[in-house]
Design an enzyme around this catalytic site. Structure first.
Site, PDB file in Angstrom:
ATOM      1  N   ARG A  81       0.852  -1.195   0.000  1.00  0.00           N
ATOM      2  CA  ARG A  81       0.000   0.000   0.000  1.00  0.00           C
ATOM      3  C   ARG A  81       0.888   1.246   0.000  1.00  0.00           C
ATOM      4  O   ARG A  81       1.458   1.630   1.012  1.00  0.00           O
ATOM      5  CB  ARG A  81      -0.892  -0.009   1.241  1.00  0.00           C
ATOM      6  CG  ARG A  81      -1.746   1.215   1.419  1.00  0.00           C
ATOM      7  CD  ARG A  81      -2.847   1.350   0.411  1.00  0.00           C
ATOM      8  NE  ARG A  81      -3.837   0.289   0.520  1.00  0.00           N
ATOM      9  CZ  ARG A  81      -4.716  -0.016  -0.461  1.00  0.00           C
ATOM     10  NH1 ARG A  81      -4.713   0.654  -1.596  1.00  0.00           N
ATOM     11  NH2 ARG A  81      -5.585  -0.997  -0.293  1.00  0.00           N
ATOM     12  N   ARG A 107       1.043  -6.739  -9.695  1.00  0.00           N
ATOM     13  CA  ARG A 107       1.523  -6.018  -8.507  1.00  0.00           C
ATOM     14  C   ARG A 107       1.745  -6.945  -7.322  1.00  0.00           C
ATOM     15  O   ARG A 107       2.311  -6.537  -6.311  1.00  0.00           O
ATOM     16  CB  ARG A 107       0.573  -4.869  -8.140  1.00  0.00           C
ATOM     17  CG  ARG A 107      -0.783  -5.276  -7.635  1.00  0.00           C
ATOM     18  CD  ARG A 107      -1.598  -4.058  -7.158  1.00  0.00           C
ATOM     19  NE  ARG A 107      -2.933  -4.445  -6.753  1.00  0.00           N
ATOM     20  CZ  ARG A 107      -3.747  -3.714  -6.007  1.00  0.00           C
ATOM     21  NH1 ARG A 107      -3.350  -2.529  -5.577  1.00  0.00           N
ATOM     22  NH2 ARG A 107      -4.946  -4.124  -5.682  1.00  0.00           N
ATOM     23  N   HIS A 176       0.344   3.524 -10.555  1.00  0.00           N
ATOM     24  CA  HIS A 176      -0.590   4.026  -9.530  1.00  0.00           C
ATOM     25  C   HIS A 176       0.183   4.781  -8.444  1.00  0.00           C
ATOM     26  O   HIS A 176       0.238   4.340  -7.287  1.00  0.00           O
ATOM     27  CB  HIS A 176      -1.287   2.777  -8.976  1.00  0.00           C
ATOM     28  CG  HIS A 176      -2.451   2.982  -8.073  1.00  0.00           C
ATOM     29  ND1 HIS A 176      -2.463   3.847  -7.018  1.00  0.00           N
ATOM     30  CD2 HIS A 176      -3.665   2.380  -8.069  1.00  0.00           C
ATOM     31  CE1 HIS A 176      -3.630   3.770  -6.394  1.00  0.00           C
ATOM     32  NE2 HIS A 176      -4.367   2.884  -7.014  1.00  0.00           N
ATOM     33  N   ASP A 220     -12.383   9.757  -6.574  1.00  0.00           N
ATOM     34  CA  ASP A 220     -11.993   8.583  -7.368  1.00  0.00           C
ATOM     35  C   ASP A 220     -12.428   8.862  -8.806  1.00  0.00           C
ATOM     36  O   ASP A 220     -13.586   8.645  -9.160  1.00  0.00           O
ATOM     37  CB  ASP A 220     -12.677   7.326  -6.792  1.00  0.00           C
ATOM     38  CG  ASP A 220     -12.069   6.039  -7.340  1.00  0.00           C
ATOM     39  OD1 ASP A 220     -11.203   6.131  -8.230  1.00  0.00           O
ATOM     40  OD2 ASP A 220     -12.472   4.951  -6.877  1.00  0.00           O
ATOM     41  N   GLU A 279      -2.351   8.919 -11.279  1.00  0.00           N
ATOM     42  CA  GLU A 279      -1.965   7.680 -11.936  1.00  0.00           C
ATOM     43  C   GLU A 279      -1.910   7.821 -13.461  1.00  0.00           C
ATOM     44  O   GLU A 279      -2.940   8.011 -14.108  1.00  0.00           O
ATOM     45  CB  GLU A 279      -2.963   6.590 -11.545  1.00  0.00           C
ATOM     46  CG  GLU A 279      -3.143   6.497 -10.029  1.00  0.00           C
ATOM     47  CD  GLU A 279      -4.280   5.582  -9.615  1.00  0.00           C
ATOM     48  OE1 GLU A 279      -4.522   4.587 -10.320  1.00  0.00           O
ATOM     49  OE2 GLU A 279      -4.922   5.862  -8.598  1.00  0.00           O
TER      50      GLU A 279
END
Ligand code: BG6
Length: 307
Positions: A81, A107, A176, A220, A279
């Site tokens: 994270r 990832r 990201h 978002d 991103e």
């Protein structure tokens, strides 16, 4: 827990083969996972083989540029994270397959360290991964991904896809980046004025950005058809972080804000205030198609300046 591939012996052996004394060392990182630690005059930085995940870039004269959660998990099969996760070959949930891992499967995969090179101004770490049994349970495609992360006065990230199969490969991708900020509630993001975006917090309605992006609640968004640089103006850290890009037509901006962050086990209390994700990506209707034998390269370049 790190698997046997990551034993102390294999990390020492990797360092002996590929490390550059005094500049790039392969060492055991959090959770026993191997990472490359860069210590050069221009910048310090870190990249894990797990996910080819950059977790630190600290250019000389500035503080750390990337956010990493104090509660991050550091283990095979789980995503780190913070830093710069690589999302591929889908972004978010995989359409029609709720069991598939969010943001794709690379990832959480251990990548191969192919080489490290250094010049006077920068150090480049090259990693790769490809299709195998584990990826084919989710996607039958044959591919190679090559990632070059260059740590210097700028952080240059290049993700290259090679289609090794016999049919056209369609995929989404994102670098990201979690950018470290003093307080997300006081930053402004320049470069997206007038750009259309999909608002994932409002039933995916398409809206148009008016002026700078300010973060005043859960955010978002997928900004569409934009090649623009985005500059994060951070008055509390008195700096500007710029994200430039190439071969990318979408920019995702994400911050979970208080309520969503409280439900995330791998994000510390109040840490949502210290991060903003910007991103570099090709997602939704801007997914990329690559013909057999062809390649595609997306680049994201971060720079820091005082303000
Ligand atoms: C962002 C997405 O890029 O990543 C969000 O737009 C998502 O919808 C976020 O919540 C974090 O995703 P994850 O899988 O790392 O928790």
């Amino acid at each position: 827990m790190a698997d046997r591939m990551h034993s102390a012996d294999s990390i020492t052996e990797l360092d002996r083969r590929l490390g550059i004394p005094g500049i790039a060392q392969i060492v055991e990182g959090n959770g026993g996972l191997p990472k490359v630690r860069i210590t050069s005059a221009a910048a310090e930085g870190e990249i894990y083989l797990h996910g080819a995940h950059v977790t630190s870039w600290h250019p000389s004269g500035f503080g750390e540029a990337l956010f990493v959660s104090s509660k991050s998990r550091w283990q095979d099969g789980r995503a780190i994270r913070g830093g710069v996760p690589i999302c591929f070959p889908w972004f978010g949930d995989k359409a029609g397959d709720p069991k598939a891992p969010a943001h794709g499967f690379v990832r959480t995969k251990s990548w191969q360290l192919d080489g490290i090179s250094s010049s006077r101004d920068a150090v480049t770490v090259c990693m790769s991964t490809g299709s195998d049994e584990s990826t084919k349970q989710w996607r039958p495609s044959d591919f190679m991904l090559i990632y070059r992360a260059t740590f210097g006065a700028e952080l240059r990230l290049e993700l290259e896809l090679q289609n090794a199969g016999a049919s056209t490969l369609r995929f989404e991708e994102a670098l990201h980046a979690y950018l470290k900020v003093g307080d997300v509630r006081s930053v402004s993001l320049r470069g997206l004025d007038g750009v259309k975006y999909v608002d994932k917090t409002d039933a995916c309605r398409v809206k148009v950005q008016n002026g700078d992006v300010l973060i005043a609640g859960e955010t978002d968004r997928v900004y569409l058809n934009t090649r623009s640089d985005v500059e994060v103006v951070d008055p509390s850290l008195r700096r500007r972080l710029c994200v430039a890009k190439d071969n990318s037509l979408t920019t995702v901006v994400w911050n979970p804000w208080e309520e969503k962050a409280a439900g995330m086990a791998d994000l510390g209390d109040d840490e949502w205030k210290q991060m903003i994700c910007v991103e570099t990506s090709n997602v939704l209707g801007y997914a990329v198609e690559v013909a057999p034998g062809q390649q595609h390269r997306m680049t994201s370049v971060l720079t820091l300046a005082g303000s």
